[in-house]
Motif scaffolding. Structure first.
Motif, mmCIF file in Angstrom:
data_model
loop_
_atom_site.group_PDB
_atom_site.id
_atom_site.type_symbol
_atom_site.label_atom_id
_atom_site.label_comp_id
_atom_site.label_asym_id
_atom_site.label_seq_id
_atom_site.Cartn_x
_atom_site.Cartn_y
_atom_site.Cartn_z
ATOM 1 N N UNK A 161 1.116 -3.043 7.716
ATOM 2 C CA UNK A 161 2.121 -2.374 6.897
ATOM 3 C C UNK A 161 3.370 -2.022 7.699
ATOM 4 N N UNK A 162 3.204 -1.919 9.030
ATOM 5 C CA UNK A 162 4.349 -1.587 9.875
ATOM 6 C C UNK A 162 5.360 -2.720 9.967
ATOM 7 N N UNK B 207 -1.274 12.935 -2.738
ATOM 8 C CA UNK B 207 -1.191 11.541 -3.156
ATOM 9 C C UNK B 207 -1.672 10.582 -2.083
ATOM 10 N N UNK B 208 -1.791 9.307 -2.464
ATOM 11 C CA UNK B 208 -2.185 8.261 -1.521
ATOM 12 C C UNK B 208 -0.988 7.649 -0.812
ATOM 13 N N UNK B 209 0.220 7.977 -1.272
ATOM 14 C CA UNK B 209 1.453 7.397 -0.716
ATOM 15 C C UNK B 209 1.426 5.871 -0.797
ATOM 16 N N UNK B 210 1.033 5.359 -1.951
ATOM 17 C CA UNK B 210 0.944 3.898 -2.131
ATOM 18 C C UNK B 210 2.294 3.235 -1.937
ATOM 19 N N UNK B 211 3.346 3.862 -2.449
ATOM 20 C CA UNK B 211 4.668 3.240 -2.439
ATOM 21 C C UNK B 211 5.325 3.319 -1.063
ATOM 22 N N UNK B 212 5.055 4.426 -0.353
ATOM 23 C CA UNK B 212 5.775 4.634 0.898
ATOM 24 C C UNK B 212 7.253 4.884 0.610
ATOM 25 N N UNK C 269 5.557 4.572 6.210
ATOM 26 C CA UNK C 269 4.940 3.410 5.581
ATOM 27 C C UNK C 269 3.947 3.833 4.511
ATOM 28 N N UNK C 270 3.564 2.875 3.695
ATOM 29 C CA UNK C 270 2.546 3.121 2.675
ATOM 30 C C UNK C 270 1.277 3.661 3.321
#
Length: 517
Positions: A92-93, A403-408, A413-414
């Motif tokens: 994801x980075x 939240x899960x921070x899916x979007x970032x 990052x997400x």
């Protein structure tokens, strides 16, 4: 030293793009050190090495990445991560498009550097930063679309903007004065309380997977569109929820003892409730079980069902138990005990980032999030049906943990939650009165800014005047006087605040307040 100019120019661009902060004095000193004429080859080499070390340290300080001390404190937790999950996070980075842009920029810089004196542009850029900050600060303001869309009162034109640090101090001063004392008119409470604490769910996550209007939400009586969890990690979130009958505390006070009036479940016990706590995992990661035992008033109240079926494996490889099976086992035991009234705190990590779904083709947690979400909501719906069929009156509260921070976003990052952004802390809290006939097909939606104190103000009112009593006030009348709470979210290093104009302000570890875009 050829590429030190690129370093400064890129940083100036990132600052105006609101990706990093910018300490003008430190950058100017570093530029003077980098470009000061030196004849000695040895000294030039020493300077080159020193400048790059300082440059890397400075840009890290100006970024919104976790502090070194924060990373060090999390090393034990990181060591336990599943190797596949570590690779997923590393993946994801790296943004392929960003890498291509970087290569193009370096190539262009390499060509221009041969024909122009880059140092001139560097110092010109460094002079532009304070000029813009002083004379054209509006260029650094976030646009109006970043204001809260759910609090129309905050968008009034005559609202005077207060300095965020002053606003924060005023907030905590007023929060220290708030407290709720539960009471019941008779000897025993009129209903059970079931609190479902859901890890890794926010309105932004639901929107990301296109489930913000899931049918289960319509089955609740109250849905909170502007509920703030105030935290983005499980331990602090649990403490805030289970000590939520007092006003919101600063993060550094969470692990200290609190006024006995703040502990929700011990105070429910005083009213005649039999209290229990339950989680669908072993609670060892981040010492979550210890936090529940030591800081929430649930010491000695936690029940386990190790024979429940394992539904998932966590990001550290430990078992995650099936939600419906856990809740069903507790409810069956509760009926067998035949207590007058019981209260349950149940925490689930089914939706946590990095969880492994047996038999799933993809192991990427971003891919498996929606199937896990749909399964959890289906099991919660099934549990609600079980409660309804029992005929017992129950107040069921679904409360998001974070939240899960899916979007970032542009800062992290997400899946990363070091910054408690509104996309992480604004979650779908909801209340259902099981055993009470609904007068409308749709829930009452509360758009006012609410946190734990607001939920417990409603619960306190229900305890004092049971909603299952036909002569008691309606839900619509109860929510009119709900206790509101300004959005302030906090982690160890970062504070997020929604100011009086509806804009989000962020205080990072370097102590500076910046507008969150």
């Amino acid at each position: 030293m050829n590429y030190i100019g690129l370093y400064f120019l890129v940083k100036i661009g990132l600052y105006f793009g609101h990706y990093i902060a910018f300490n003008w004095i430190f950058n100017l000193i570093l530029a003077l050190l980098a470009y000061f004429p030196i004849k000695s080859i040895v000294l030039k080499n020493i300077r080159s090495f020193s400048v790059w070390i300082l440059a890397i340290a400075l840009v890290y300080h100006e970024s919104y990445l976790p502090t070194i001390s924060r990373i060090y404190s999390r090393l034990d937790a990181l060591r336990g991560f599943d190797l596949n999950y570590m690779f997923e996070l590393l993946g994801r980075l790296f943004n392929p498009a960003a890498i291509v842009v970087c290569v193009i920029i370096i190539f262009i810089y390499w060509i221009i550097n041969k024909k122009l004196r880059i140092s001139t542009f560097v110092f010109l850029g460094l002079l532009i930063v304070p000029a813009v900050t002083t004379f054209w600060p509006s260029l650094l303001e976030r646009n109006s679309t970043t204001a809260s869309q759910d609090t129309p009162a905050t968008r009034a034109k005559d609202v005077v903007r207060v300095e965020p640090q002053t606003e924060l101090l005023n907030f905590y001063t007023s929060e220290r004065k708030r407290a709720i004392q539960f009471s019941v008119p008779g000897k025993t409470p009129a209903f059970d309380v079931v609190m479902i604490h859901v890890c890794s769910i926010s309105w932004d996550d639901l929107d990301f997977v296109n489930e913000q209007n899931h049918p289960l939400l319509k089955k609740f009586d109250l849905v909170f569109r502007n509920f703030n969890t105030a935290a983005s990690y499980s331990g602090p979130a649990a403490i805030r929820l289970l000590r939520g009958t007092c006003g919101q505390s600063p993060h550094d006070k969470l692990y200290q003892s609190a006024d006995p009036l703040c502990y929700v479940f011990p105070n429910l016990e005083k009213l005649g409730y039999v209290a229990h706590g339950m989680i669908n995992h072993d609670g060892l990661h981040d010492k979550y079980l210890d936090i529940l035992e030591m800081h929430t008033g649930l010491k000695g109240k936690l029940v386990k069902y190790p024979d429940a079926p394992v539904a998932l494996r966590s990001f550290v490889g430990s078992p995650i138990y099936d939600d419906f099976s856990m809740l069903n086992k507790w409810w069956t035991s509760r009926l067998e005990r035949n207590s007058a009234a019981e209260a349950l705190y149940y925490q689930t990590i089914t939706l946590h980032d990095g969880n492994i779904v047996p038999g799933q083709t993809s192991r990427l947690s971003l891919v498996t999030y929606k199937p896990r979400l749909l399964k959890f909501l289906a099991e919660l719906d099934r549990f609600i049906t079980l409660l309804e069929n029992s005929g017992k009156p129950v107040v069921l509260m679904m409360v998001p943990e974070h939240g899960a921070s899916l979007r970032g976003d542009q800062y992290q990052i997400s899946g990363m939650r070091e910054i408690p952004t509104p996309g992480i802390t604004l979650g779908p809290a909801a209340i259902k009165l099981i055993g009470l006939s609904k007068t409308t097909s749709l829930p009452i939606v509360i758009n006012e800014p609410v946190s734990f104190f607001g939920l417990y103000s409603l619960l306190g009112g229900m305890l004092a005047q049971s909603p299952f009593d036909p002569t008691s006030p309606t839900l619509a009348s109860r929510v009119k006087s709900i206790e509101k709470t300004k959005l302030v979210s906090e982690n160890e290093d970062v504070i997020m605040l929604r100011d009086e104009t509806g804009h989000y302000m962020m205080k990072s570890s370097n102590g500076a307040w910046v507008t969150y875009r």
